[in-house]
Enzyme design. Structure first.
Site, PDB file in Angstrom:
ATOM      1  N   GLY A 122      12.276   2.780 -17.085  1.00  0.00           N
ATOM      2  CA  GLY A 122      12.527   1.397 -16.704  1.00  0.00           C
ATOM      3  C   GLY A 122      11.280   0.629 -16.318  1.00  0.00           C
ATOM      4  O   GLY A 122      10.144   1.041 -16.576  1.00  0.00           O
ATOM      5  N   GLY A 133       2.749 -15.496  -1.954  1.00  0.00           N
ATOM      6  CA  GLY A 133       3.805 -14.590  -1.521  1.00  0.00           C
ATOM      7  C   GLY A 133       3.356 -13.771  -0.340  1.00  0.00           C
ATOM      8  O   GLY A 133       2.158 -13.652  -0.071  1.00  0.00           O
ATOM      9  N   ILE A 179       4.440  -6.619  -2.551  1.00  0.00           N
ATOM     10  CA  ILE A 179       3.747  -6.721  -3.831  1.00  0.00           C
ATOM     11  C   ILE A 179       2.567  -7.680  -3.715  1.00  0.00           C
ATOM     12  O   ILE A 179       1.457  -7.393  -4.175  1.00  0.00           O
ATOM     13  CB  ILE A 179       4.712  -7.187  -4.938  1.00  0.00           C
ATOM     14  CG1 ILE A 179       5.855  -6.185  -5.108  1.00  0.00           C
ATOM     15  CG2 ILE A 179       3.970  -7.364  -6.262  1.00  0.00           C
ATOM     16  CD1 ILE A 179       6.925  -6.630  -6.082  1.00  0.00           C
ATOM     17  N   ARG A 203      13.429 -12.282  -7.628  1.00  0.00           N
ATOM     18  CA  ARG A 203      13.915 -11.309  -8.604  1.00  0.00           C
ATOM     19  C   ARG A 203      15.381 -11.582  -8.916  1.00  0.00           C
ATOM     20  O   ARG A 203      16.181 -11.845  -8.021  1.00  0.00           O
ATOM     21  CB  ARG A 203      13.711  -9.885  -8.098  1.00  0.00           C
ATOM     22  CG  ARG A 203      12.248  -9.530  -7.900  1.00  0.00           C
ATOM     23  CD  ARG A 203      12.031  -8.035  -7.828  1.00  0.00           C
ATOM     24  NE  ARG A 203      12.215  -7.389  -9.117  1.00  0.00           N
ATOM     25  CZ  ARG A 203      11.248  -7.220 -10.020  1.00  0.00           C
ATOM     26  NH1 ARG A 203      10.031  -7.689  -9.796  1.00  0.00           N
ATOM     27  NH2 ARG A 203      11.487  -6.599 -11.163  1.00  0.00           N
ATOM     28  N   ASP A 234      18.709  -2.447  -8.074  1.00  0.00           N
ATOM     29  CA  ASP A 234      18.368  -3.865  -7.982  1.00  0.00           C
ATOM     30  C   ASP A 234      19.476  -4.815  -8.413  1.00  0.00           C
ATOM     31  O   ASP A 234      19.395  -6.012  -8.123  1.00  0.00           O
ATOM     32  CB  ASP A 234      17.123  -4.159  -8.831  1.00  0.00           C
ATOM     33  CG  ASP A 234      15.840  -3.696  -8.167  1.00  0.00           C
ATOM     34  OD1 ASP A 234      15.928  -2.992  -7.151  1.00  0.00           O
ATOM     35  OD2 ASP A 234      14.749  -4.036  -8.668  1.00  0.00           O
ATOM     36  N   ALA A 264      12.919   0.973  -5.381  1.00  0.00           N
ATOM     37  CA  ALA A 264      13.289   2.125  -6.208  1.00  0.00           C
ATOM     38  C   ALA A 264      13.943   3.222  -5.378  1.00  0.00           C
ATOM     39  O   ALA A 264      14.873   3.897  -5.844  1.00  0.00           O
ATOM     40  CB  ALA A 264      12.057   2.669  -6.930  1.00  0.00           C
ATOM     41  N   HIS A 312      -4.899  20.147  13.568  1.00  0.00           N
ATOM     42  CA  HIS A 312      -6.091  19.451  14.063  1.00  0.00           C
ATOM     43  C   HIS A 312      -7.296  19.869  13.234  1.00  0.00           C
ATOM     44  O   HIS A 312      -7.522  21.064  13.014  1.00  0.00           O
ATOM     45  CB  HIS A 312      -6.343  19.791  15.527  1.00  0.00           C
ATOM     46  CG  HIS A 312      -7.611  19.183  16.058  1.00  0.00           C
ATOM     47  ND1 HIS A 312      -7.709  17.851  16.379  1.00  0.00           N
ATOM     48  CD2 HIS A 312      -8.840  19.725  16.281  1.00  0.00           C
ATOM     49  CE1 HIS A 312      -8.934  17.595  16.804  1.00  0.00           C
ATOM     50  NE2 HIS A 312      -9.644  18.721  16.761  1.00  0.00           N
TER      51      HIS A 312
END
Length: 477
Positions: free
Chosen positions: A45, A184, A188, A273, A313, A321, A445
């Protein structure tokens, strides 16, 4: 077009071969179901072929390039920081091809029937699949819709040219933008701004008036790091119009100071979207959708038609995802007669910025908005030994807990190791872990995970690598 004369019978059909779809198909095969997977383009996809994997290859490359000066401190390299974008694109395609081949092999090994074509509902129990001039009809017992979503230009930006890029396009560029404007504030956009700045672009990022994405402490630290890396940030911005020329793009914007103009070589837009459902014809069979077109499902991922399920979605909620994969597995388990549970309360929000960010659970702002009394502790990675070794001292781990029950309700991190540690953060919140549950185990550590321990210890003033708070001096009268 050649139409099949006889309807073919299938048990479970999954429409869409992205991470949710192919994961559902494989889980179905594991449970003994007969599975047919229909994919219009490539298995994996958008996530594998155009989204998650390509973007993370760029962020990985950007992170490595940002380490150049540290490598020189270690005696590695000769100071040549030349960057070849064509080699990166070749590497990206190699990785994608390898992962896609792996998915194809897994489907074959699990005896999943894979059909390449475009699926359309003909009724509540039939779909048609078009491939070139061939059109076949299938009757099904159950079907899972997993067709994902696509980025769309926001309504205020109707025109789109070569210099305006969406998420599936920016990682196809054969050049590094001279001046990239990013519009934005989702993960993303933050990844794009952070990565291309490290790869050599001048970057300007425009936030709108919706507020920033993460806990306010992380937002503050990210803005500090952006400023240090000469990434210009404009807040409360609305793009009014764009004018695309041969060598640049000019934005007319409106902000708190009024109207202004910004020029750049390229514009990246997070956009909105849209679920990929229009070509499915689900409107003709009466599947209930939201106003935005997302398919409404119940806790079992069933739509308003019991034999039809939807995941990822195309459904309401965060478009990630990890959600699609979880829902896909659960949907086939329901079909197989099991009783899975999908709880997205502690869905991790992740950004592969430099350094990376993870947010799980309640933020400090959430707590204040809900009127909750919380304990908050923040451990700076500058106090972590391994951070000093690796030169990754930026960032911190922040823990939020209930002062009465000591149950941890939120963990937020910006810094190296955040992505890998996110699973532990989710587990702690899912288990309703208390502060003592974090303090009791032993931690390697040196390691970044020690930062989580010290963040929790800091709630009660026991963090070792944090200076004690200064006592206020009392003046004698």
């Amino acid at each position: 077009m050649v139409v099949g004369e006889i309807s073919q019978q299938r048990n479970l059909i999954i429409i869409g071969g992205g991470p949710g779809g192919y994961s559902a198909a494989i889980r179905g095969a594991q449970l003994g179901l007969s599975v047919t997977l229909i994919e219009q383009t490539d298995l994996g996809g958008v996530c594998l072929n155009k989204g998650c994997i390509p973007s993370k290859i760029f962020t990985h490359a950007a992170t490595k390039r940002s380490e150049t000066s540290h490598l020189q401190d270690l005696g590695i390299g000769n100071g040549d920081d030349a960057f070849n974008v064509n080699k990166l694109l070749t590497y990206k395609n190699k990785v994608i091809d390898g992962l896609r081949a792996g998915v194809e092999s897994l489907c074959k090994e699990n005896k999943i029937e894979v059909i390449n074509g475009k699926a359309t509902f003909l009724g509540i129990d039939r779909i048609g699949v078009e491939k070139g001039h061939q059109f076949d009809i299938f009757e099904f017992e159950q079907v899972i819709i997993a067709t994902g979503s696509s980025p769309m230009m926001p309504t205020n930006l109707k025109e789109k040219g070569k210099r305006i890029l969406l998420s599936h396009e920016i990682f196809e560029l054969e050049e590094i933008p001279q001046h990239l404007i990013v519009s934005g504030q989702d993960y993303i956009a933050l990844e794009v701004a952070s990565s291309f700045a490290a790869l050599g672009s001048k970057v300007t990022i425009l936030f709108d008036d919706k507020g920033e994405t993460f806990d306010e402490s992380i937002n503050k630290e990210l803005n500090r790091l952006f400023k240090r890396r000469k990434i210009t940030v404009h807040k409360n911005v609305q793009i009014m119009s764009t004018n695309e020329l041969n060598s640049e793009i000019i934005l007319s914007i409106h902000n708190t100071n009024g109207e202004d103009t910004i020029k750049g070589s390229h514009l990246f837009v997070s956009g909105v979207r849209k679920p990929n459902v229009e070509s499915l014809g689900i409107n003709r069979i009466g599947i209930v959708q939201s106003e935005e077109g997302f398919i409404q499902v119940d806790g079992n991922m069933q739509t308003s038609i019991p034999s039809i399920y939807a995941i990822g979605d195309v459904t309401e909620g965060l478009l990630l995802a990890v959600k699609a994969i979880k829902q896909g597995k659960a949907a086939v388990e329901v079909i197989a007669g099991k009783k899975p549970e999908v709880d997205l309360t502690f869905l991790p929000i992740v950004a592969h910025t430099i350094p990376p960010i993870v947010s799980v659970g309640l933020t400090e702002q959430n707590a204040r908005d809900f009127g909750l009394d919380v304990h908050v502790s923040q451990f700076p990675l500058a106090g972590n030994g391994y951070a000093s070794i690796t030169g990754k001292k930026d960032g911190f781990i922040k823990v939020i807990s209930d002062p009465t029950t000591e149950i941890i309700s939120g963990i937020h991190m910006i810094g190296e190791g955040a992505i890998e540690m996110s699973g532990s953060f989710v587990q702690l919140l899912e288990m309703a872990a208390k502060e003592e549950d974090v303090k009791f185990p032993l931690y390697a550590h040196p390691g970044f995970s020690e930062g989580l321990l010290e963040a929790v210890e800091g709630i009660i003033g026991q963090a070792i690598h944090v200076a004690p708070p200064r006592k206020k001096s009392v003046q004698k009268v």
